[in-house]
Motif scaffolding. Structure first.
Motif, PDB file in Angstrom:
ATOM      1  N   PHE A 230      30.611  45.452  95.079  1.00 36.59           N
ATOM      2  CA  PHE A 230      30.901  44.114  94.570  1.00 36.59           C
ATOM      3  C   PHE A 230      30.486  42.999  95.522  1.00 36.59           C
ATOM      4  CE2 PHE A 230      34.207  47.065  92.976  1.00 36.59           C
ATOM      5  CZ  PHE A 230      33.885  47.037  91.623  1.00 36.59           C
ATOM      6  N   THR A 231      30.252  43.308  96.788  1.00 32.77           N
ATOM      7  CA  THR A 231      29.986  42.240  97.763  1.00 32.77           C
ATOM      8  C   THR A 231      28.551  42.183  98.254  1.00 32.77           C
ATOM      9  OG1 THR A 231      30.605  43.657  99.644  1.00 32.77           O
ATOM     10  CG2 THR A 231      32.368  42.367  98.606  1.00 32.77           C
ATOM     11  N   SER A 232      27.737  43.205  97.958  1.00 33.52           N
ATOM     12  CA  SER A 232      26.378  43.228  98.515  1.00 33.52           C
ATOM     13  C   SER A 232      25.519  42.072  98.025  1.00 33.52           C
ATOM     14  CB  SER A 232      25.695  44.561  98.188  1.00 33.52           C
ATOM     15  OG  SER A 232      25.594  44.727  96.783  1.00 33.52           O
ATOM     16  N   ALA A 233      25.834  41.537  96.830  1.00 33.26           N
ATOM     17  CA  ALA A 233      25.040  40.425  96.290  1.00 33.26           C
ATOM     18  C   ALA A 233      25.542  39.065  96.757  1.00 33.26           C
ATOM     19  CB  ALA A 233      25.047  40.472  94.755  1.00 33.26           C
ATOM     20  N   HIS A 234      26.635  39.013  97.522  1.00 32.98           N
ATOM     21  CA  HIS A 234      27.163  37.723  97.997  1.00 32.98           C
ATOM     22  C   HIS A 234      26.249  37.145  99.081  1.00 32.98           C
ATOM     23  CE1 HIS A 234      31.537  38.941  96.764  1.00 32.98           C
ATOM     24  NE2 HIS A 234      30.735  38.772  95.734  1.00 32.98           N
ATOM     25  N   PRO A 235      26.116  35.822  99.150  1.00 37.14           N
ATOM     26  CA  PRO A 235      25.351  35.217 100.258  1.00 37.14           C
ATOM     27  C   PRO A 235      25.935  35.638 101.602  1.00 37.14           C
ATOM     28  CG  PRO A 235      25.829  33.582  98.548  1.00 37.14           C
ATOM     29  CD  PRO A 235      26.612  34.814  98.190  1.00 37.14           C
TER      30      PRO A 235
END
Length: 600
Positions: free
Chosen positions: A75-80
């Motif tokens: 869920f967090t790999s695509a966060h800036p």
């Protein structure tokens, strides 16, 4: 179909049964990494149907419980991951902008029950060396998973800055329809993070029911290391300018013992005086109060650097001006002085106020602060800690400014001198003068023998030596005047610089010679030689017997620096008006014959 097959509701296959393409079983870590990578791709695709598969899959929950830190990357790999990436993120791409997915992720994470070995469930001692609140949480609960996810989504650890609005663009933004629903959802999720952190603090405290009389230091001593980490993260989040938390909601649920957190909430509401009373009066910590003021000072300075037309988005920071004052906004240290003086203990309050003046005299409004002190306060109370150091600092600053001014002036004079020398050099040769080259002179027929020019009338003491050289071309007559500045002041006996030196043809007796161009010198330092030029368009075949040219030398006399010989004022034209005396010297006439244009 392929996606749902891999991450379906049946859970993932044991790595002992999963075979590599070349044969043999995969390791547990490699197999879980493969699954997380696949699920992360599905989640980041932007397809709601694929996102639904990830959320409903038993595999996702099993990964969260077996390897929570790896599984969170779904869920967090695509966060800036940096400030630059956050700046490039548009509103619709914000990790919290989706109408339902962030909330469903939080619910999924909170339902997980991670199973970790004992050593992985304790706070790493090395994290104590990190910035307060920056250390990662041990992922021992669904709460810790949800906090870590929201920490990544809001950007507190990856450089997200408070949003700003330029004054010129503000009207354009106001014309756009407000997406209140999205703003409220994001604010709700920021509130969720704050409440999860508070929940972690309370759950890890052994004295959650202690009375409000317990001091800050005593309360801290009764909380576990994990509780301390939750608490430091809560403080960090409440101090973060980009936090969109609604402090009035959190304020009503804070236990009495969490006074510093209460102060931060009051600060976000603009109630800085109340916040400082808690830090200085209730917690009896001038250091905490000063730290609070220092943070506000840094925020105000950052706002000033963005310019008067840029303001921090108040919805993003959660602040309000309703309780603030212009004085507090201009100087964050004055409220602390007032709070200290009004604390009840006169002597202690005065000592604290004087200490604030002493420690922050270089950044605060000392004049206003001094007027707040009691009128009957002896001068000796403020002389040693504040007045004497302030005078010393002021004197040192004046000396530094004088030295800096002298260095800048010396550099200015040196650069101007080099520029002047470069111009003189560029005009020293007939074929190197750009303005003359642009005329397309053609081949030089001949150059006449140099001679010294004389003034027709009595000359001034500043009149320079002038040597005239005539250069003949098929269609032009170029007159070179080599000027040697020997001007001496009749009063001081020092050299004088010349400015706006030009050789001008005032009149010709024959229309076959027409003045076309003059090339002056902006500055001619004392004891220097430079050339000025005058070009005349010539028609030799139309010349009568002898053509007479009336000439003038024009210049302005300036003072010079006695040490460097450079002029005290540089520049030409209007820049020299009032800074020197301008002379127009009439020179002897020049005779030009048709034969001068013939090859010999």
């Amino acid at each position: 179909g392929g996606a749902s097959g891999t991450a379906g509701s049946a859970g993932y296959t044991s790595p002992q049964k999963a075979k590599k393409p070349g044969g043999g079983a995969w390791s547990q870590l490699r197999f879980e990494s493969f699954l997380c990578s696949h699920l992360s791709d599905l989640w980041a695709s932007g397809n709601d149907e694929l996102a639904e598969i990830v959320l409903r899959s038993k595999t996702t929950l099993q990964l969260l419980e077996q390897n929570p830190r790896l599984a969170l990357t779904i869920f967090t790999s695509a966060h800036p991951q940096s400030e630059k990436q956050w700046e490039a993120t548009v509103a619709k791409s914000d990790p919290l902008a989706h109408p339902s997915n962030p909330r469903r992720v939080i619910d999924l994470l909170k339902s997980a029950r991670p199973s970790l070995p004992l050593e992985a469930s304790t706070v790493d001692a090395s994290n104590k060396l990190k910035e307060e609140g920056a250390a990662p949480l041990p992922l021992t609960s669904g709460r810790a998973l949800a906090v870590t996810y929201l920490d990544s989504a809001v950007g507190i650890s990856t450089g997200k800055q408070a949003s700003t609005v330029d004054a010129e663009e503000e009207k354009a933004f106001e014309a756009l329809p407000s997406d209140k629903a999205t703003d409220d959802r994001i604010a709700d999720l920021h509130d969720e993070l704050a409440f999860l952190l508070l929940e972690g603090v309370i759950a890890e405290r052994q004295d959650a029911e202690e009375s409000s009389s317990v001091s800050e230091g005593e309360g801290k001593g009764r909380e576990s290391e994990l509780g301390g980490l939750y608490r430091s993260k809560l403080r960090r989040f409440l101090s973060w300018p980009a936090a969109n938390v609604r402090p009035e909601r959190l304020l009503s649920t804070l236990p009495p013992v969490l006074r510093r957190e209460r102060a931060l909430c009051l600060g976000r509401l603009g109630r800085h005086d109340d916040a400082l009373r808690i830090l200085y009066c209730d917690l009896r910590s001038l250091d905490m109060a000063l730290e609070y003021c220092d943070v506000r000072y840094e925020q105000l300075e950052a706002k000033k650097k963005r310019g008067e037309g840029v303001r921090v988005n108040k919805r993003a920071t959660g602040t309000s001006d309703t309780h603030g004052s212009d004085e507090s906004e201009s100087d964050p240290y004055l409220p602390l002085v007032k709070v200290a003086l009004a604390s009840g203990d006169r002597e202690e309050g005065v000592d604290a106020a004087v200490k604030v003046l002493s420690l922050r005299r270089d950044v605060m409004d000392c004049g206003t602060a001094l007027r707040l002190l009691p009128r009957d306060l002896p001068m000796s109370r403020i002389a040693r800690p504040f007045l004497i150091p302030a005078v010393v600092d002021g004197g040192a600053e004046v000396r530094q400014m004088k030295i800096l001014a002298a260095l800048l002036r010396a550099r200015y004079i040196r650069l101007k001198k080099e520029l002047t020398e470069a111009q003189i050099e560029s005009q020293s040769n007939l074929f190197s003068v750009p303005a003359l080259k642009a005329l397309g002179l053609g081949d030089l027929i001949r150059s006449a023998k140099p001679f010294r020019a004389r003034s027709v009338h009595a000359t001034s003491s500043s009149f320079p030596d002038v040597e005239i050289i005539k250069h003949f071309f098929p269609r032009y007559l170029i007159i070179q005047a080599k000027i040697t500045n020997s001007a001496i002041s009749s009063i001081s006996g020092e050299g004088r610089a010349l400015a706006d030196v030009s050789f001008v043809v005032a009149e010709t007796s024959d229309e076959a010679l027409t003045p076309t161009l003059t090339v002056p010198l902006k500055t001619l330092p004392t004891r220097s030689t430079g050339s000025v030029w005058c070009a005349l368009a010539a028609s030799p075949q139309r010349l009568d017997d002898v053509a007479v040219i009336a000439c003038e030398l024009r210049y302005t006399v300036l003072n010079v620096d006695a040490t460097t010989g450079a002029p005290l004022s540089f520049g030409g034209g209007a820049a020299t008006v009032g800074l020197g005396h301008t002379y127009v010297e009439e020179l002897q006439d020049l005779d030009i014959r048709p034969s001068d244009f013939e090859y010999r």
